[in-house]
Design an enzyme around this catalytic site. Structure first.
Site, PDB file in Angstrom:
ATOM      1  N   ASP A   2       0.861  -1.183   0.000  1.00 51.71           N
ATOM      2  CA  ASP A   2       0.000   0.000   0.000  1.00 51.71           C
ATOM      3  C   ASP A   2       0.895   1.229   0.000  1.00 51.71           C
ATOM      4  O   ASP A   2       2.044   1.183   0.460  1.00 51.71           O
ATOM      5  CB  ASP A   2      -0.914   0.019   1.228  1.00 51.71           C
ATOM      6  CG  ASP A   2      -1.899   1.176   1.183  1.00 51.71           C
ATOM      7  OD1 ASP A   2      -2.672   1.257   0.224  1.00 51.71           O
ATOM      8  OD2 ASP A   2      -1.867   2.021   2.096  1.00 51.71           O
TER       9      ASP A   2
ATOM     10  N   GLU B 117       0.900   5.636   0.700  1.00 49.17           N
ATOM     11  CA  GLU B 117       0.242   6.878   1.104  1.00 49.17           C
ATOM     12  C   GLU B 117       0.870   7.994   0.271  1.00 49.17           C
ATOM     13  O   GLU B 117       2.082   7.970  -0.003  1.00 49.17           O
ATOM     14  CB  GLU B 117       0.421   7.145   2.598  1.00 49.17           C
ATOM     15  CG  GLU B 117      -0.162   6.068   3.501  1.00 49.17           C
ATOM     16  CD  GLU B 117      -1.666   5.891   3.358  1.00 49.17           C
ATOM     17  OE1 GLU B 117      -2.330   6.875   2.952  1.00 49.17           O
ATOM     18  OE2 GLU B 117      -2.163   4.798   3.633  1.00 49.17           O
TER      19      GLU B 117
ATOM     20  N   HIS C 265      -3.562  10.486   6.473  1.00 47.69           N
ATOM     21  CA  HIS C 265      -2.543   9.495   6.831  1.00 47.69           C
ATOM     22  C   HIS C 265      -1.616   9.932   7.955  1.00 47.69           C
ATOM     23  O   HIS C 265      -0.724   9.172   8.350  1.00 47.69           O
ATOM     24  CB  HIS C 265      -1.711   9.090   5.615  1.00 47.69           C
ATOM     25  CG  HIS C 265      -1.191  10.234   4.794  1.00 47.69           C
ATOM     26  ND1 HIS C 265      -0.424  11.262   5.319  1.00 47.69           N
ATOM     27  CD2 HIS C 265      -1.310  10.507   3.468  1.00 47.69           C
ATOM     28  CE1 HIS C 265      -0.098  12.099   4.365  1.00 47.69           C
ATOM     29  NE2 HIS C 265      -0.617  11.681   3.226  1.00 47.69           N
TER      30      HIS C 265
ATOM     31  N   HIS D  50      -5.307   3.743   7.178  1.00 43.34           N
ATOM     32  CA  HIS D  50      -4.651   4.786   6.396  1.00 43.34           C
ATOM     33  C   HIS D  50      -3.189   4.974   6.810  1.00 43.34           C
ATOM     34  O   HIS D  50      -2.643   6.069   6.667  1.00 43.34           O
ATOM     35  CB  HIS D  50      -5.407   6.109   6.473  1.00 43.34           C
ATOM     36  CG  HIS D  50      -6.737   6.059   5.777  1.00 43.34           C
ATOM     37  ND1 HIS D  50      -6.856   5.801   4.433  1.00 43.34           N
ATOM     38  CD2 HIS D  50      -8.001   6.205   6.251  1.00 43.34           C
ATOM     39  CE1 HIS D  50      -8.142   5.807   4.106  1.00 43.34           C
ATOM     40  NE2 HIS D  50      -8.854   6.046   5.181  1.00 43.34           N
TER      41      HIS D  50
ATOM     42  N   ASP E 137      -2.694  -0.886   6.405  1.00 37.25           N
ATOM     43  CA  ASP E 137      -3.582  -1.255   5.302  1.00 37.25           C
ATOM     44  C   ASP E 137      -3.025  -2.436   4.515  1.00 37.25           C
ATOM     45  O   ASP E 137      -3.792  -3.292   4.041  1.00 37.25           O
ATOM     46  CB  ASP E 137      -3.773  -0.057   4.368  1.00 37.25           C
ATOM     47  CG  ASP E 137      -4.681   1.007   4.971  1.00 37.25           C
ATOM     48  OD1 ASP E 137      -5.202   0.770   6.080  1.00 37.25           O
ATOM     49  OD2 ASP E 137      -4.860   2.063   4.355  1.00 37.25           O
TER      50      ASP E 137
END
Length: 688
Positions: free
Chosen positions: A496, A498, A547, A639, A644
């Site tokens: 994942d 951000e 985040h 987040h 995640d």
């Protein structure tokens, strides 16, 4: 009816056929009535049309209510039951949507409860029968995990099937199902294996030694390799090694110091010998010339003294760097001392941690106390610590006469123990770059021993021991088409990102990347990638609110070039998986030129896979999937890239069972099914 038509489509076709049939019946009735009537036709046509539209509207309305209150709840119940039958997802079945299905929803709930109870009973029985195996496994894991030497078990194709903590600490790139060649230079080991294979059977199972280096050449490793024999065949090898970099550097440094000393002393000795030869050959040499020779002789002698002093300093520095020292609690040394010397009282105070050879310090203190106690005039011994800058001073005080420097030095000159050879307390003090001296405090005599302070180790007993072995890894075939490989036989990196925003085509950049590995159907909790990334621009407050990453947190973080290259290495040989994968892949592919590597491997999207498996709902957010599969995703980890990624990995593992039940067995099947849902994805709102 074709099997590919779902239940809701079948009901829709049924009601459509019912409406069309009713309209046909009304039309036929109007036509028959008109043919037998001599009146005007307008009344029959109007009546027929009104009847047809009325029937169609009634059927459509009833069909809509049937779909909302019968067909859709049945599909949802079927999906929930299938999910719970194929996976170990928990949670109660929601009956509210199926309130008009009579006893069907309670029956489904009772079935789920019975299945849960049956599973629990089965798991309890299995747990009882495998308790002994689990104990052996725990002992095996603890033994290997805490060995000081690095250990690898590799298969015939040199892929890693086992590693321990020391191996991972020395070679951070090591991981299950990764090639050993990725972390060490394997040619010397392969030559050692060849020697093993050609060894006379009478030589036994003695391992073969080899010397190699890490793949990047930064570490020198001394290793031993031995074969694993099963049914008379070699099924792999055990590689045991230790990091010899510091040892070899220390040996080379000591050799250099000795050779440099020898060369300097030899040169000065030769010069002094030549001067003495001249003076001896001509005793009546003139005084001015003799004075010149005397000056040269003293200069050479001073040069010898300077060389000896410099060498002593260099040797002390080299010894202090390479002598094995660890972080030790002062109280541990005091407890061991109290066991030997009950007359010594440890003073209370805050816990202090030392960077030292704890055994050597214990022996020095024990030797000194023993010498002091030989004089009956001394008594009331107490030991403690006090902090002085970046040092911790060990203080030993007593009532009675002070100690003579000659006596203290005599105790320090005695070898510490047989295992240390001639290594004395004085040598240990020099190795620690410290000294011990007497003081007088409040009428008591005190000895002070300064040592470097250290930070205590932070223990986290709640953390599980990571998965570090798997002896059932599927065989590797470098020529095999990934698309035909069964899903469970693949290696996955679930990741994942951000970002600064939602526009990869614009100025938005990655601020965090995290990933976890799935190998052989297992989530490897010990093999994690997680790093902040300096985006090279300001992070908007709106993104920080999501985040929690702000500009101050990424100031010292690597840029996308360095972070992306490290992540690319972590993903080698793996299929990528992400929730809303096109979004994350767009950011990675946007940065490929700066990274200097391409992310060309296949990628799977859990959003699309969810749409394949749960086509009755439009909610395919990560939160919804976690709720569906009973995956715990704490709010504080939502987040965050790593939080995640871990949640997505657990969801994906649950999905594998359902995909297999749908006949989606290979990577090619999964990609094909995902592509069919692309249009659905465009029409729905997916959270990330």
């Amino acid at each position: 009816m074709p099997e590919r038509l779902g239940l809701r489509k079948r009901f829709a076709l049924f009601f459509a056929a019912l409406g069309i049939g009713a309209c046909v019946a009304i039309g036929l009735g109007a036509w028959v009535g008109l043919s037998r009537s001599a009146g005007a036709a307008d009344g029959f046509v109007i009546a027929a049309l009104i009847g047809m539209f009325g029937v169609l509207g009634l059927v459509a309305w009833i069909g809509f209510l049937f779909d909302q209150n019968v067909a859709r709840p049945i599909v949802a119940l079927t999906s929930d039951l299938s999910t719970r039958a194929r996976t170990d997802a928990g949670g109660e079945i929601d009956q509210s949507a199926a309130r008009y299905l009579g006893a069907l929803a309670p029956a489904a709930r009772n079935l789920h409860t019975a299945l849960t109870e049956a599973r629990a009973a089965g798991e309890e029985q299995v747990a009882r029968k495998t308790a002994a195996i689990e104990r052996e496994k725990a002992l095996f894991a603890a033994l290997l995990h805490d060995l000081a030497e690095g250990v690898f078990v590799i298969g015939p194709d040199q892929r890693i099937m086992l590693y321990n903590r020391a191996a991972r600490d020395i070679l951070p790139g090591a991981g299950l199902d990764r090639p050993l060649s990725g972390v060490i230079r394997v040619d010397p080991m392969l030559h050692a294996i060849e020697r093993l294979n050609h060894r006379d059977p009478g030589e036994g199972t003695r391992p073969e030694a080899f010397l190699t280096a890490s793949a990047d050449g930064a570490r020198l490793l001394i290793g031993r390799v031995s074969r694993v024999i099963s049914a008379g065949k070699s099924v792999g090898h055990v590689v045991v090694f230790h990091d010899a970099t510091d040892d070899l550097q220390a040996h080379a440094e000591h050799d250099h110091i000795f050779n440099d000393l020898l060369e300097q002393v030899r040169r000065s000795a030769a010069a002094m010998g030549a001067i003495l030869d001249v003076l001896t050959a001509d005793p009546d040499i003139e005084l001015p010339l003799r004075a010149t020779f005397d000056t040269a002789l003293h200069e050479e002698l001073q040069r010898v003294y300077d060389t000896l002093n410099e060498t002593a300093g260099a040797y002390d520095a080299a010894t202090s760097r390479h002598w094995p020292m660890t972080e030790v609690a002062a109280s541990d040394i005091f407890d061991a001392l109290a066991a030997r010397r009950p007359e010594v009282v440890a003073q209370s105070g805050g816990e202090a941690f030392l960077h030292c050879d704890g055994y050597a310090v214990l022996e020095i203190l024990d030797r000194i106390i023993g010498g002091l106690a030989d004089d009956p005039a001394r008594s009331d011994f107490a030991i403690g610590t006090r902090t002085a800058g970046d040092e911790v001073w060990i203080t030993l005080d007593w009532a009675g006469p002070k100690v003579a420097d000659s006596a203290l030095e005599a105790w320090l000159q005695v070898p510490l123990s047989a295992s240390y050879g001639q290594y004395s307390g004085r040598d240990a003090l020099q190795g620690h770059r410290t000294e011990i001296w007497p003081e007088e405090t409040d009428g008591r005599t005190c000895l002070v021993l300064p040592l470097r302070s250290a930070q205590p180790q932070v223990l986290k007993p709640q953390e599980e021991r990571p998965e570090f072995y798997d002896f059932n890894l599927p065989g590797a075939d470098g020529n095999r088409d990934w698309m035909t490989v069964p899903l469970r036989a693949l290696r996955f990196v679930v990741f994942d990102t951000e970002t600064t925003g939602l526009n990869p085509a614009g100025r938005d950049e990655i601020v965090q990347i995290a990933g976890v590995r799935i190998v052989n159907g297992r989530l490897l909790t010990g093999e994690v990638f997680d790093t902040l990334v300096n985006p090279g621009r300001k992070i908007p407050p709106a993104s920080t609110a999501v985040h929690k990453i702000d500009d101050t947190m990424v100031v010292d973080a690597p840029n996308i070039g360095a972070a992306g290259q490290a992540f690319h290495d972590f993903c080698e040989g793996s299929v990528l998986v992400a929730h809303n994968a096109p979004f994350d892949m767009a950011f990675l592919r946007k940065s490929q030129d700066r990274i200097g590597a391409r992310f060309g491997q296949p990628a799977l999207c859990t959003v699309l896979l969810s749409a394949v498996l749960f086509d009755h709902t439009g909610d395919h957010t990560l939160d919804a999937l976690c709720d569906r599969f009973g995956v715990d995703l704490p709010a504080e980890l939502r987040h965050t890239a790593l939080g995640d990624a871990r949640a997505t990995a657990q969801v994906f593992l649950h999905m594998l069972d359902l995909l297999e039940a749908r006949g989606i067995l290979t990577l090619g099947d999964a990609i094909s099914a995902s592509e069919q849902m692309t249009q659905i994805r465009k029409a729905q709102n997916y959270g990330t």
